[in-house]
Design an enzyme around this catalytic site. Structure first.
Site, mmCIF file in Angstrom:
data_model
loop_
_atom_site.group_PDB
_atom_site.id
_atom_site.type_symbol
_atom_site.label_atom_id
_atom_site.label_comp_id
_atom_site.label_asym_id
_atom_site.label_seq_id
_atom_site.Cartn_x
_atom_site.Cartn_y
_atom_site.Cartn_z
ATOM 1 C CD GLU A 585 -3.122 -0.594 0.173
ATOM 2 O OE1 GLU A 585 -3.138 0.550 -0.296
ATOM 3 O OE2 GLU A 585 -3.955 -1.462 -0.153
ATOM 4 C CB SER A 586 2.098 3.260 2.439
ATOM 5 O OG SER A 586 2.533 2.439 3.518
#
Length: 756
Positions: A585-586
C-alpha cells in the site's frame, strides 16, 4: 499568549532600547512554535478507483506492477496513480496479466509501456519528503556543508528563537534576527530529546500552548526548523507570510522546503520581499524494485516514419486502448483492421496491440475470440509479444486445450521482453498445463524455471511445490564506526539522528532521502546499515531495492522490513499480514496520501476510518489529519482487515481478502458471481477484470508468505495454493508482536558499533 514575568521584566528594564525591544519580540514569537499533520484513507464499498498503483500499461494489463508497486503519494503532491481502495467502474481499462514494455526507437507512444514499479509514480523527492517531513526542524548548515577538522571554526548562524520581524504595519519587510549557534556533533541530551518528543506530540494535537511552554525549556535548538514546519503545515494553524518567508531564509535545505515555498508564494502580498528558493536534493528515489523483478527488454521498431505518421500511430493506439477500457474489444478490433495508421506499424507492434484486444475479449468471457487473435499474434511475433502468449494460454486453458496452453505459456516463460514476475507466471502455468496434458516429465522442468524467481507469487508457489527450502538472507549490515564517521560529515544525516532521538523516524527518513548515495557506495552502505540499526523501513526498502551484496545475495531484511510501530492496543491480526499489506500500500511511508484521500501506512480512506471507529468523523480535516499517525493508522487498518475477513464472500480466505481490500467488497461479490464457474483460485485471480487488483493480490500474498518466513511462522496457506486450493487465514500466536512496543534509544550516544 501569556507573557511570562521574566520577559515582562526584561522589556520594562530595557524599554528605552529599540534594539533590545526587537530581541524581546523575538523571544515572544519563539514561544509560539509547533505543529505536525497526520492524515489518512480506505473505503468499505467503493464504486470508483480513479487512481491505480500502476502505470497506464499496468491498468491495461500490459505489464505487472513490480514488487512494492505502491509508491508514496504525499500531501503536497499526490502521486498520479497511487493505490486507492476503490474499484474501477465498468469503464475501467480491462486488463490482463502484464507484459514488458516495448518502446520503439522513434518518439511515439509505445504500445507496451515499461514494466516498472511506478515510473510515473515516483514523486520528486522534494514533494515526497515535504509531506513526510510535515514536522521537521533542521540542523542549520546548508545541505552542502560538511564539518571540517576545526570545530572551533565551524559556526553556522541559527536562530535560537522564533524569528523576530519588524511589524508589517510600519511598512518594512519582515527581517530575520538569527543568533549564531555553534555546530555540534553530539547527540541530543536525554532531557532535550524527551522535550522534543513532547513538542511534536503536542503540536500534532494542535496544542500550541503546551508546545510553546515546552519549546521554552529546550537548550538544543537543532530541530527547531522541523518543529516550525510541523506547526506551519498543521490544518489548524494558519502561518503568516512573514513566518513562512523567515523559515525559508533559514531552513531552505530541509525536506519540506518546497511546500513552504509554495505556501509562502500563495500568501505573498505586494512589496512583501523575496522568498528564498528551496534547496532540496534528490537522493534515494522510489523506483521499481529492480533486484526483485527487473523489467524485460524493450522492443524497438526499426521503421523510419515521419512525425505525422508517428502521431497517427499514437492516436490509433490511444483509441484502441480506450475502446478496450470501455469494454468494447470488437470496436477496437474494427478500428485496428480499418485504420490506415495500422499499416504503418511493423508486425510486432501490430501483434502487441492485437494481443491487448485479445485480452479484452478474454476478460469479457469470450475465450474463443481471445484465442484466435492471441494465437495469430503469438505465432507471428513469438516471444516479442509475450502478452499474446499469456492471453492465448489462458484462453486455451479455459477451453481445456492444454497442449496448446503449455506451448503458449512456455513462450511467455522464455521471453526476454517481459519481467521476472511474468516469466515466473508463464513457467508455472506451463507446468500446470503439461500436468493436465499428461506430460509429467515436463512438469518439474517448468516448476524449476518458475522457482528461479523465489520472491514472486508464482515463484514461491513453485518452490513450495518442488519441496525446496527458501534461501532468504535476513542478516543486517552492521552499523560500525566507519559508517558513523561517514554519515557524520553529512548535515542531513546528523539532523536525522537527532530526529530519531526525538521519536520522529519518518522525518529522519525524509532527511536521509536527500542524501545521494549512488555516487558513493560507502555512503549507501552506511545509510543501509543505519536504517537497520534504528529501523527506518521506508528508506531501507528504497536502498535495498537497488543494492546487491558482495556475495550476490539481496538484503532481504531491508527489502522486507519490520515496523517500528504497533497498533495502540496491540495486534489482533497477524503482523505478517499487516506488514504484507503495508508494503504494497505505502511502502512504509507514513505520510503517503493518494489524490482521493487514502492515507498513511495502510492507505485508509476517511470514510472507512469513520465507519470502523464509529465514534469519530475522519472526514473532518483535523481528524483526517490524525490518520497519518502510524499507531492510529495501524489500529484502524487492522480493525478493517478483521472485519473484512468475516464478511460474506471473503469467509477467511486471504486471496479474497486482498481483492476486497484493494477493489472493495462489492466488486469481490460481483466477480465471484460472474466467475462462479471457476473453482480454480489461480484462474479466478487471472480472470479478474482489473489489472491493478490482479497484481495487488499476487504481491500481497508473496509479501505475506515472505514475512511468515521472516517471523519463523508456518505457511499452510502457501501449501494450500500449491495444491490448487484457496488460501485460508490461519492466525498464529504472536506474543512478540502483540506485547512488545518498539521504541528508540538515544542515538548516536548509545548506538551499537560493530568492530573498529
Amino acid at each position: 499568549m501569556a507573557i511570562t514575568p521574566t520577559i515582562m521584566r526584561f522589556i520594562m528594564a530595557r524599554k528605552n532600547s529599540r534594539r533590545l525591544l526587537v530581541l524581546s519580540a523575538a523571544g515572544l514569537a519563539m514561544l509560539a512554535c509547533a505543529g505536525t499533520g497526520l492524515a489518512g484513507a480506505l473505503v468499505l464499498e467503493p464504486t470508483k478507483a480513479e487512481d491505480s498503483i500502476q502505470s497506464t500499461a499496468q491498468v491495461l494489463g500490459l505489464v505487472p506492477a513490480d514488487d512494492g508497486d505502491q509508491v508514496e503519494a504525499l500531501l503536497s503532491a499526490p502521486v498520479k496513480r497511487l493505490k486507492q481502495i476503490v474499484p474501477k467502474p465498468a469503464s475501467q481499462k480491462l486488463a490482463n496479466v502484464p507484459v514488458p514494455t516495448t518502446k520503439p526507437k522513434r518518439a511515439f507512444k509505445p504500445i507496451l509501456t515499461e514494466d516498472s514499479m511506478v515510473p510515473d509514480l515516483a514523486p520528486d523527492l522534494a514533494k515526497a519528503d515535504m509531506d513526510k517531513v510535515a514536522a521537521v526542524m533542521a540542523r542549520l548548515e546548508p545541505a552542502s556543508f560538511a564539518p571540517d577538522t576545526h570545530p572551533a571554526e565551524s559556526r553556522v548562524p541559527i536562530p535560537t528563537r522564533k524569528p523576530d520581524f519588524v511589524s508589517p504595519n510600519l511598512g518594512a519587510a519582515p527581517v530575520l534576527k538569527p543568533a549564531p549557534v555553534a555546530q555540534t556533533l553530539d547527540p541530543l541530551s536525554t532531557v532535550d530529546a524527551d522535550l522534543y518528543k513532547q513538542v511534536f506530540t503536542a503540536q500534532a494535537a494542535g496544542d500550541w500552548t503546551t508546545a510553546n511552554g515546552l519549546m521554552g525549556q529546550l537548550k538544543d535548538q537543532r530541530l527547531r526548523g522541523h518543529v516550525l514546519f510541523q506547526r506551519y503545515m498543521h490544518p489548524t494553524y494558519k502561518a503568516s507570510f512573514a513566518e513562512l518567508q523567515a523559515w525559508m531564509s533559514q531552513y531552505s535545505d530541509l525536506p519540506g522546503a518546497d511546500k513552504v515555498y509554495k505556501l509562502a508564494s500563495l500568501r505573498k502580498t505586494a512589496g512583501a520581499g523575496n522568498i528564498a528558493a528551496s534547496h532540496n536534493q534528490i537522493g534515494v528515489s522510489a523506483g521499481m524494485l529492480k533486484v526483485i523483478a527487473a523489467a524485460g527488454n524493450q522492443y524497438q521498431s526499426d521503421k523510419d516514419l515521419s512525425r505525422a505518421q508517428t502521431l497517427d500511430i499514437n492516436q490509433l493506439v490511444s483509441s484502441v486502448r480506450d475502446d478496450i477500457s470501455r469494454g468494447a474489444p470488437s470496436k477496437a478490433l474494427r478500428r485496428l483492421t480499418n485504420d490506415k495508421a495500422a499499416k504503418l506499424m511493423d508486425d510486432v507492434e501490430y501483434d502487441q496491440l492485437r494481443s491487448q484486444i485479445a485480452s479484452g475479449f478474454l476478460l469479457l468471457g469470450k475465450p474463443d475470440d481471445a484465442k484466435s487473435l492471441a494465437v495469430a499474434s503469438a505465432n507471428r511475433s513469438g516471444a516479442k509479444a509475450p502478452l499474446a502468449g499469456w492471453t492465448g494460454g489462458l484462453a486455451a486453458w479455459r477451453e481445456k486445450d492444454y497442449p496448446l496452453a503449455a506451448k503458449l505459456f512456455e513462450q511467455v516463460a522464455q521471453s526476454p521482453y517481459t519481467s521476472a514476475w511474468m516469466n515466473s507466471a508463464g513457467a508455472y502455468w506451463a507446468s500446470r498445463a503439461h500436468m493436465r496434458a499428461g506430460n509429467s516429465k515436463q512438469v518439474s522442468i517448468w516448476l524449476k524455471e518458475s522457482a528461479r524467481h523465489p520472491r514472486t507469487f508464482y515463484g514461491m508457489i513453485a518452490t513450495r511445490a518442488l519441496g525446496w527450502d527458501f534461501d532468504f538472507d535476513w542478516a543486517a549490515p552492521e552499523f560500525n564506526k566507519a559508517d558513523f564517521a561517514k554519515l557524520g560529515k553529512i548535515p542531513a544525516a546528523w539532523r536525522a539522528m537527532a530526529l530519531v532521538q526525538a521519536g520522529q523516524n519518518h522525518l529522519a527518513e525524509a532527511e536521509l532521502l536527500q542524501i545521494n548515495s549512488e555516487t558513493d557506495p560507502s555512503v549507501k552502505g552506511a545509510l543501509l546499515a543505519y536504517t537497520q540499526q534504528v529501523n527506518l523501513p521506508s528508506l531501507a526498502m528504497r536502498i535495498a531495492n537497488n543494492t546487491i551484496r558482495t556475495n550476490g545475495k539481496l538484503y532481504d531484511g531491508a527489502l522486507y522490513p519490520l515496523l517500528p510501530w504497533q497498533p495502540k492496543d496491540g495486534y489482533i491480526i497477524d503482523r505478517a499480514l499487516i506488514f504484507a499489506i503495508i508494503r504494497q500500500e505505502s511502502k512504509f511511508n507514513t505520510w503517503a496520501e493518494s489524490a482521493s484521500g487514502a492515507t498513511g501506512l495502510m492507505q485508509i480512506m476517511p470514510t472507512t476510518a469513520s465507519y470502523v471507529e464509529g465514534t469519530r468523523d475522519f472526514t473532518d480535516r483535523a481528524e483526517h489529519h490524525t490518520l497519518k499517525d502510524p499507531e492510529t493508522n495501524l489500529e484502524i487498518g487492522q480493525k478493517y482487515v478483521s472485519q473484512l475477513l468475516t464478511q460474506d464472500g471473503v469467509n477467511n480466505d486471504l486471496l479474497s481478502l486482498a481483492i476486497a481490500y484493494n477493489a472493495g467488497p462489492g466488486n469481490l461479490r460481483k466477480w465471484k458471481k460472474t466467475l462462479a464457474d471457476i473453482d480454480d483460485p489461480l484462474l479466478f485471480i487471472e480472470m479478474i477484470p482489473m489489472a491493478e487488483t490482479r497484481n495487488y493480490v499476487e504481491r500481497v500474498m508473496a509479501n505475506y508468505w515472505i514475512y511468515r518466513l521472516r517471523l519463523n511462522q508456518p505457511m499452510p496457506s502457501l501449501d494450500s495454493v500449491a495444491e490448487g486450493k484457496w488460501a485460508m487465514y490461519d492466525p498464529v500466536e504472536d506474543r512478540g508482536g502483540a506485547t512488545v512496543r518498539l521504541g528508540f534509544v538515544n542515538l548516536p550516544k548509545t548506538f551499537k558499533v560493530a568492530g573498529n
